[in-house]
Design an enzyme around this catalytic site. Structure first.
Site, short mmCIF file in Angstrom:
data_model
loop_
_atom_site.label_atom_id
_atom_site.label_comp_id
_atom_site.label_asym_id
_atom_site.label_seq_id
_atom_site.Cartn_x
_atom_site.Cartn_y
_atom_site.Cartn_z
N PRO A 1 15.08 40.41 47.51
CA PRO A 1 15.96 39.74 46.56
C PRO A 1 16.63 38.53 47.22
O PRO A 1 17.05 38.62 48.37
CB PRO A 1 17.01 40.79 46.23
CG PRO A 1 16.39 42.09 46.58
CD PRO A 1 15.40 41.84 47.67
N GLY B 1 14.26 33.46 47.28
CA GLY B 1 13.91 32.16 46.71
C GLY B 1 12.68 32.17 45.82
O GLY B 1 12.04 31.13 45.65
N LYS B 2 12.36 33.31 45.23
CA LYS B 2 11.17 33.39 44.39
C LYS B 2 11.32 32.53 43.13
O LYS B 2 10.45 31.72 42.80
CB LYS B 2 10.89 34.85 44.00
CG LYS B 2 10.65 35.73 45.21
CD LYS B 2 10.39 37.18 44.84
CE LYS B 2 11.60 37.89 44.29
NZ LYS B 2 12.64 38.16 45.28
N HIS C 1 38.27 55.26 65.96
CA HIS C 1 36.97 55.39 65.29
C HIS C 1 36.11 54.15 65.55
O HIS C 1 34.98 54.26 66.02
CB HIS C 1 37.21 55.57 63.79
CG HIS C 1 35.96 55.68 62.97
ND1 HIS C 1 35.50 56.88 62.47
CD2 HIS C 1 35.06 54.75 62.58
CE1 HIS C 1 34.38 56.67 61.81
NE2 HIS C 1 34.09 55.38 61.85
N GLU C 2 36.67 52.99 65.28
CA GLU C 2 35.90 51.75 65.46
C GLU C 2 35.61 51.50 66.94
O GLU C 2 34.52 51.08 67.30
CB GLU C 2 36.62 50.55 64.85
CG GLU C 2 36.78 50.60 63.34
CD GLU C 2 35.49 50.83 62.58
OE1 GLU C 2 34.41 50.40 63.06
OE2 GLU C 2 35.53 51.47 61.51
N HIS D 1 32.53 53.46 67.85
CA HIS D 1 31.27 52.79 67.47
C HIS D 1 30.93 51.70 68.47
O HIS D 1 29.83 51.61 69.00
CB HIS D 1 31.42 52.08 66.12
CG HIS D 1 31.33 52.99 64.93
ND1 HIS D 1 30.25 53.79 64.69
CD2 HIS D 1 32.18 53.18 63.90
CE1 HIS D 1 30.45 54.45 63.56
NE2 HIS D 1 31.62 54.11 63.05
#
Ligand code: ADP
Ligand code: ZN
Length: 607
Positions: free
Chosen positions: A206, A209-210, A426-427, A430
């Site tokens: 998606p 550029g179709k 938490h971050e 990661h």
């Protein structure tokens, strides 16, 4: 509904109008106070009456004091005779001027005929009115079948698109130049007996550029462009899709040479019979009609059907047969050079400061589609306008990358002190796991400011465009995806709902490793799950299972093993580098966001 209430208002207005008119006319004849004949006689005898006008059986009485009254007499008898019967004094009657007037034609007609005519007229009006509505309705039913295609005519300067407006996709452009040449000089090809492609299928993610490319083909060759989205073919009524298709092709043939562009072909072109509940009749009829039209088209019809899809794998093989969509053009996502070009195209008509380096932006946007980049430039312009600046600056573009990637910042989403601490760890989890494993993507930014749906985020971007992914890469990614979960568990010995999205993503990744990529030694080089999809009411119900219970158990076992191992790896890294974890979290709590350079410094300092 709106129409109905509108005609109701009309009807009431007209009704009111008629009754007003009627009462006005009736008032002409009986607007005075009515008195009985004996009262009239008494008034004459008292000498109060000045004049009496006789209109048929009604009497308009004028008193000497100017008052006007009315009375009725018997129609057959004369007035004088009647009054005499009531005992009028002849002497007094002589003083009264008596005039006989013929009833006025107009007031007679209105007074007598209108009460009868009004309802008749009203009914007639209603019949006419509803008839008109029905007629309109039938016109609408008629237009149901008409294609709703949007047309871009070759004369339109504002909408004209050429290959210059499309950056990258070089192979696709080369392929399509042939189509352009045919539309321009069909004779050259027909004379030599060459068969020209009728259908070109554009395949790509998606936003790659179709549509843009198809428009460019029409712009280059100067032919009209009929644009229709496949989902628009289909409406509530069965048969509409097919008749719309017929109509679209008819119009396009008349306008030949022309291009028909069907967007989202997979919406109707899915493998037939794959749906549950007997398939989707309307979809199949439309698809069949497209095939019929394409087969029936003469080679010299000079109408080329271009269609776009991002799911070529689900298309019905009948569409791909020779003489139909036998040309297939693949649009890849742009690489770094293409991205720079696309950015340039979209910056063309925007005022920018001189010292912008689009290369930097292109470097930071791997995986972005053309549409994402167009969106990014637009966001940057909005940022500049919001800051009351006349020109777009580099920083606007950089800030927009994150906005496009993750959604807008939600500064209002305030965290409590405790939540902030949990989010920070938490971050940091990661980020630290990713930074400590050799194959994971480098960390670009860590933040606990919530964006879009994410409470915080760790932005990792590949250092270059990737086309192949290795197993070690996936295993490291899996571990860093569980880094947040591991950190929460390690630091607080408690879990929150925060990581549930991480867990889902990680599990999906682990499942793909086992069932699609053959990356589990135990299960081996095999794929599982049918590619063919189940569709019910337009929704995919997931893949069907084509393996035994035993295999299913083995797959589940492997997924669990991968997840457990990834969690253990993450925990090991975080335990070993606990100090670094604390340091990152501390900075996050204080500053909320850490950029790449600062992050790398912390990670390097505390090995
Ligand atoms: P698709 O039809 O593949 O979903 P579109 O053609 O509608 O994508 O692309 C959406 C927008 O993205 C285009 O209008 C254009 O502004 C931009 N875009 C996409 N690809 C390119 C490209 N290669 N060069 C320039 N702009 C592009
Ligand atoms: Zn997370």
């Amino acid at each position: 509904m709106k129409k109905f209430s509108k005609s109701l208002v009309w009807a009431i207005t007209i009704l009111l109008g008629i009754s007003l008119l009627y009462s006005a006319v009736a008032g002409l004849t009986a607007q005075d106070k009515e008195i009985s004949l004996s009262d009239l006689v008494a008034k004459i005898n008292a000498g109060e009456v000045a004049a009496i006008d006789i209109v048929d059986a009604s009497l308009a009485v004028k008193l000497k004091n100017g008052e006007e009254l009315s009375a009725q007499k018997e129609a057959e008898a004369g007035l004088t005779e009647t009054l005499r019967n009531y005992g009028v004094e002849p002497a007094k009657l002589k003083d009264v001027q008596i005039a006989v007037k013929s009833s006025s034609g107009m007031s007679f007609v209105l007074g007598v005929l209108l009460p009868i005519l009004a309802p008749v007229l009203l009914i007639a009006f209603f019949i006419w009115f509803t008839g008109r509505q029905v007629h309109k309705g039938s016109m609408q039913a008629f237009t149901f079948g008409q294609s709703r295609a949007r047309l871009i005519s070759p004369e339109s300067e504002t909408q004209k698109t050429t290959f210059k407006d499309v950056a990258g996709v070089k192979e696709a452009k080369e392929e399509l130049k042939e189509v352009v040449d045919f539309l321009k000089n069909p004779k050259k090809y027909l004379d030599i007996g060459a068969k020209i492609p009728k259908g070109v299928l554009l395949m790509g993610a998606p936003g790659s550029g179709k549509t843009l490319l198809a428009k460019a083909v029409s712009g280059e060759s100067g032919v009209p462009f009929f644009h229709m989205s496949a989902s628009e073919f289909i409406e509530m009524f069965v048969g509409v899709g097919a008749s719309r298709t017929r109509d679209l092709f008819r119009i396009a043939k008349k306008a030949a040479p022309a291009i028909i562009f069907i967007d989202e072909l997979d919406a109707i072109g899915r493998i037939r019979g794959a749906g549950l509940g007997g398939g989707h009749d309307e979809r199949e009829q439309t698809l069949n009609q497209i095939l019929v039209e394409m087969d029936g088209m003469e080679t010299d019809a000079r109408v080329i059907v271009m269609a776009a899809t991002n799911r070529p794998d689900v298309l019905d093989p009948a569409l791909l047969r020779p003489g139909r969509f036998d040309r297939r053009v693949v649009l890849d996502l742009p690489d770094i050079n293409d991205r720079e070009e696309i950015l340039k195209i979209h910056m063309r008509n925007k005022p920018i400061v001189d010292e912008i380096t689009l290369r930097v932006i292109a470097e930071r946007t791997p995986g972005f589609s053309g549409a994402d980049l167009a969106n990014l430039v637009n966001e940057a312009a909005i940022l500049a306008a919001r800051g009351d600046r006349k020109k777009v600056e580099q920083q606007d573009l950089i800030s927009s990358i994150e906005k496009v990637l993750l959604g807008p910042e939600r500064k209002s989403h305030l965290l409590s002190q405790e939540e902030k601490k949990i989010s920070a760890y938490h971050e940091a989890g990661h980020a630290l796991v990713a930074a400590s494993l050799p194959h994971a993507d480098p960390v670009h930014k860590v933040s606990i400011v919530s964006r879009g749906r994410a409470a915080g985020y760790t932005m990792k971007l590949p250092s270059e465009d990737r086309h192949l992914y290795t197993r070690s890469y996936f295993l490291d990614e899996l571990a860093s995806a569980l880094g947040g979960y591991a950190a929460e568990k390690l630091v607080f010995n408690e879990l929150t709902t925060g990581p549930h999205d991480d867990l889902k993503k990680a599990t999906d990744l682990a499942r793909s490793l086992v069932t699609r990529f053959g990356m589990s030694d135990k299960v081996g080089p095999m794929t599982f799950g049918e590619q063919e999809e189940m569709i019910f009411l337009g929704r995919e119900l997931g893949t069907s299972r084509n393996y035994s219970e035993e295999t299913a158990r083995m797959i589940d076992g492997e997924i669990k093993r991968l997840m457990d191992e990834a969690f253990e790896r993450a925990k090991k890294v975080l335990t070993r580098r606990r100090e670094t974890l604390d340091a990152i979290a501390a900075v996050l709590i204080e500053k909320e966001t850490i950029e790449r350079e600062a992050f790398n410094t912390i990670v390097k300092e505390k090995v």
